[in-house]
Write an enzyme that holds these catalytic residues in place. Structure first.
Site: not given
Ligand code: B3K
Ligand code: ZN
Length: 908
Positions: A275, A278, A311, A314
């Site tokens: 996932a 964004n 997510e 984040h």
């Molecule tokens: N930040 C994304 C991972 C993106 C990978 C790009 N190749 C998922 C995560 O770690 O939450």
């Molecule tokens: Zn992550």
């Protein structure tokens, strides 16, 4: 495409910032147009020299026009190559000495999302458009300063056919929605929080949504929406609950409130990873958001909960405070994995979660750390950043944060995280900034601790002990060592927290360390944290009334390997008495590891010696299974033997056939000895219970299905062959009557792995397909169980399945379920030998050709897929040569992606 190495030491802030980004994405079949207006501002810290040029990243774009402050530029005004659009600002504008210099750039590009099979940038999945920009996908949408330290306020307009794309989403809040001529519609979004381009997202499709609300700690009402295809609307409830729990938990445990008024999740079928976080618009692989008892296993439910939380978390650890550059990736990933692990632990079983995480770390991250792809948690260089979304960055990174938590204690750690978020809100920062916040709130010096971020490799501790009965002293010497890794052969000692205790016959002993005042503030004097700093540490415990058993890595307080010989009696004492669940399990693992290592040295026909080794273990399990007070979750964990992957990791030169036989011998001995009690456990289980993905039920199912696997083994190859009928009937009944996928799949797998049940298993496989063919996620499971089947025909079966309608060679989930699972989990088949015992290269060649084929379409997945070949150093000369040859065949290809090129070249 250049295969240039990028170094952390070369980091320079950009010469220009982008204050505001205004995008207009005009979606059309075949070719879409992206117009972007960037409000640029000079970085006053940049040198005059640096200000002369503006280099915008861009890949696979067709440039239609560029305007500078409203004036069209001609081709002679700029340069363009496969990676950059370079504008000579000094020549075009002058004024670069002016620290207030601002200008507008308007850039129009054409892209072809339908042809984008890399699943990076803007692409199509089923009938929708979606994006994946981390790490460097935004440059496939438009020319931009595609680097995480450039944070901008985004306005995004999406124009598309109104009927085919009723849902059009981007980050932030919707500010306009209007019908245009020709059946088109325009939707405009505004994200008030500045963000790097990697957090940009756009979705357009015919989706339905499940809605809910969350009231934050300050009373704001947040709209929560999960968008899926209509057929999946009944599979969103668990994700929604998980989301609300995450939001509440982040408020309670970290004081973090959600910021926008809306939080959206979109599920897509074709997605390179789990996932993506964004801002305000998370995009998820369907496998990490959809869940329903009938179609999803317990592990699947837990994955949804964990990924939704990850997510969501984040939003603070990653989005509000982001990374200055991609070398700092673990700053957001390590911290966020730590946070999601704490969350899952709080929602379910602390011990089970810890055991699962440590098992993954030990089997897969330690293997990475010990192989040719070893890299530091904060690497000093890379070629392709996509290759660095690794277990080291994520899992070891989380362990480092966990050590800080252990060293500071929960309360001070929270002060540190508050300070970090407060100090750096809206900034792009470094690992140093994170550690500095922890140092500042505690007054501690973490300079040596930084070695955890700088150095690759797993530290190894060697422990020796001595008990002096007369002096009542127990003395321990601990030496640390870290093997050379590709980036450096010199390793400075690590700062290592060890949570320890001493166990006597009757229980934990009080700890008094020589040279250390007793700490009267802590009530519990039976455990303490020792901090290692030096290559060698000596500890002297005083007033120790009896020879103790040393428990040295409680809760797995540091990601290290330990060499310390303990006999079965000592391990059994820990297994029975340790108050730390992880340590109880770990003592059991050590017991099993010792037995497997011994069995490896025994001739395959020396049945009595085998029995001699296995008996005490089988006996201990029998006693454990009789114990009605024992926790079912713990029994299930203990009964699961160390995986072959982990056993390989622990060895320098593996003879896989022997190793596998040793493991199977032990499994069979346990199955034989415990048959009756396992049968009772199986019989007592209430199969009609209403399914809930909750810790207690999960533990019961896990125990019952582990029992079933042992029972099937005992009747297949063991002493209970006379009872094949009743066990197979029970298994088949479970398969047919299961009200949940955990039980249905466990029964199917048990049949698949019993030779005598082969026919029944094949019938069940067909029935399973008929029942579930319209459920893509269940088809992943169907492919996977066949890929990992213990069978000499596994590879040919995998080849056949590649042509099956259930397989899709462009879908990452399908590739992982079939080819990834076969090469990474079916180790006896992947490293097969022919009938003469000679190593076969068939599976290696198969994988090499799959990698080459896929590399044309999806380099990120191709690079991930080849990892099993990079483990050649674990095998003997002949096999090693075959694995390297397969890697060499890949390397010989001229047109490799950066991703695959970097991995093969580093591995050879
Ligand atoms: N930040 C994304 C991972 C993106 C990978 C790009 N190749 C998922 C995560 O770690 O939450
Ligand atoms: Zn992550």
């Amino acid at each position: 495409m250049s295969n240039k190495t990028i170094y952390l030491k070369d980091y320079r802030a950009p010469a220009y910032w982008i204050d505001r980004t205004d995008l207009y994405v005009d979606l059309h079949d075949g070719q879409s147009k992206v117009s972007s207006r960037l409000s640029m501002q000079v970085n006053p810290d940049a040198s005059i020299e640096e200000r002369q040029q503006l280099q915008l990243h861009g890949r696979e774009l067709v440039l239609e026009s560029v305007e500078l402050d409203g004036k069209p530029l001609t081709e002679s005004d700029y340069e363009i190559d496969d990676e950059y659009l370079t504008l000579p600002i000094g020549r075009l504008l002058g004024e670069v000495e002016n620290d207030e210099l601002c200008f507008d750039l308007t850039i129009v590009t054409l892209i072809e999302p339908e042809k984008n099979t890399s699943l990076e940038g803007l692409y199509r999945s089923s009938s929708m458009y979606c994006t994946q920009c981390e790490a460097e996908g935004f440059r496939k949408i438009t020319y931009y300063l595609d680097r995480p330290d450039v944070m901008s306020e985004f306005f995004t307009s999406i124009e598309a056919d109104a009927n085919r794309y009723p849902v059009m989403l981007s980050n932030g809040n919707k500010i306009e929605d209007k019908q245009l001529d020709n059946g088109r519609r325009l939707v405009r979004w505004h994200d008030p929080f500045k963000k790097p381009a990697y957090l940009f997202a756009l979705v357009a499709g015919d989706l339905e949504c499940v809605e809910d609300h969350f009231v934050t700690m300050t009373g704001r009402e947040i709209l929560l929406q999960i968008f899926v295809e209509a057929k999946d609307l009944d599979k969103c409830q668990h994700a929604m609950e998980s989301l609300k729990n995450s939001m509440r938990w982040d408020e309670e445990v970290y004081g973090r409130e959600y910021d926008l008024d809306i939080f959206m999740i979109v599920a897509v079928d074709d997605f390179n990873m789990g996932a993506m976080e964004n801002k305000g618009l998370n995009i998820f692989n369907t496998s990490c958001v959809l869940a329903k008892a009938e179609t999803t296993t317990d592990a699947g439910f837990q994955r949804v909960e964990g990924v939704v939380a990850h997510e969501y978390f984040h939003n603070w650890s990653g989005n509000r405070v982001t990374c200055r550059d991609w070398f700092q990736l673990s700053l957001k990933e390590g911290f966020t994995v730590f946070r999601d692990a704490q969350f899952s632990s709080d929602m379910g079983s602390e011990t089970v979660k810890r055991v699962e995480d440590v098992s993954l770390l030990r089997s897969a991250q330690f293997a990475e750390d010990g192989g040719p792809l070893a890299h530091a948690v904060r690497p000093a260089s890379f070629i392709e950043i996509s290759n660095f979304y690794t277990l080291t960055i994520y899992e070891k990174g989380a362990e480092i944060v966990r050590m800080l938590h252990t060293l500071l204690g929960a309360e001070t750690f929270r002060k540190g995280s508050d300070l970090y978020f407060h100090r750096h809100d809206g900034q792009a920062v470094t690992v140093e900034d994170f550690v500095a916040a922890m140092a500042d709130v505690s007054g501690r010096d973490f300079s040596q601790f930084m070695n955890w971020y700088r150095q690759a490799g797993t530290p190894e501790l060697t422990i020796s002990e001595e008990y002096d009965e007369d002096a009542r002293e127990y003395r321990v010497t601990i030496e640390q060592y870290c093997r050379p890794t590709p980036e450096s052969s010199e390793k400075a000692p690590y700062h290592i927290p060890l949570n320890i205790s001493l166990w006597g016959e009757a229980g934990a002993l009080a700890i008094r360390l020589k040279g250390q005042e007793p700490d009267f503030e802590t009530e519990d004097n039976t455990q303490t944290i020792i901090e290692l700093h030096d290559q060698r540490t000596e500890l002297c415990f005083m007033d120790v009334p009896e020879r103790p058993v040393f428990s040295f890595l409680r809760g797995f307080s540091a990601p290290v390997k330990v060499h310390f010989k303990r006999d079965n009696d000592q391990l059994l004492r820990l297994m029975r008495n340790e108050s730390d669940g992880f340590s109880r399990w770990d003592a059991c693992q050590q017991l099993l590891l010792n037995a497997i290592a011994e069995l490896e040295t025994v001739a395959s026909n020396d049945v009595s010696e085998q029995a001699h080794i296995c008996e005490p273990i089988a006996e201990a399990f029998w006693a454990l299974l009789q114990d009605e007070t024992a926790d079912p979750a713990m029994i299930a964990l203990m009964l699961s033997l160390p995986s072959l992957t982990y056993l390989i990791e622990l060895r320098n030169e593996v003879q896989l056939g022997k190793l596998d036989r040793a493991r199977e011998t032990l499994r069979l001995a346990i199955a034989n000895r415990c048959f009756d009690v396992l049968w009772n456990i199986y019989q007592d289980y209430d199969h009609n219970i209403e399914y809930k993905p909750e810790a207690e039920q999960i533990a019961m199912r896990s125990l019952k299905n582990t029992a079933l696997a042992y029972l099937m083994l005992a009747v297949d190859q063991g002493m209970r062959q006379g009872e094949r009928g009743r066990v197979l009937e029970a298994c088949a009944a479970q398969y047919e009557q299961a009200n949940n996928m955990t039980d249905q799949l466990a029964a199917l797998q048990a049949m698949l792995n019993a030779e005598y049940a082969a026919e029944r298993a094949d019938t069940a496989l067909e029935a399973f397909y008929d029942q579930w063919q319209s459920e893509a996620l269940v088809m992943n499971l169907w492919l996977q169980v066949q890929a990992v089947r213990r069978s000499p025909n596994a590879l040919s079966q995998v080849r056949t399945l590649k042509n099956h309608p259930a397989f899709d060679s462009n879908n990452p989930n399908k590739i992982r379920s079939l080819i990834g699972a076969f090469c990474g989990q079916n180790l006896t088949a992947f490293h097969a030998s022919d009938s003469e015992g000679v190593a076969s290269s068939e599976a290696y060649d198969f994988l090499a050709s799959e990698v080459l084929n896929l590399d044309q379409r999806n380099p990120q997945i191709a690079a991930r897929l080849l990892v099993p070949l990079t483990r050649w150093h674990k095998f003997s000369g002949e096999r090693q040569a075959l694995m390297k040859k397969a890697l060499q065949n890949i390397a010989n290809q001229k047109t490799l992606s950066k991703d695959v090129r970097e991995l093969v070249e580093k591995s050879l």
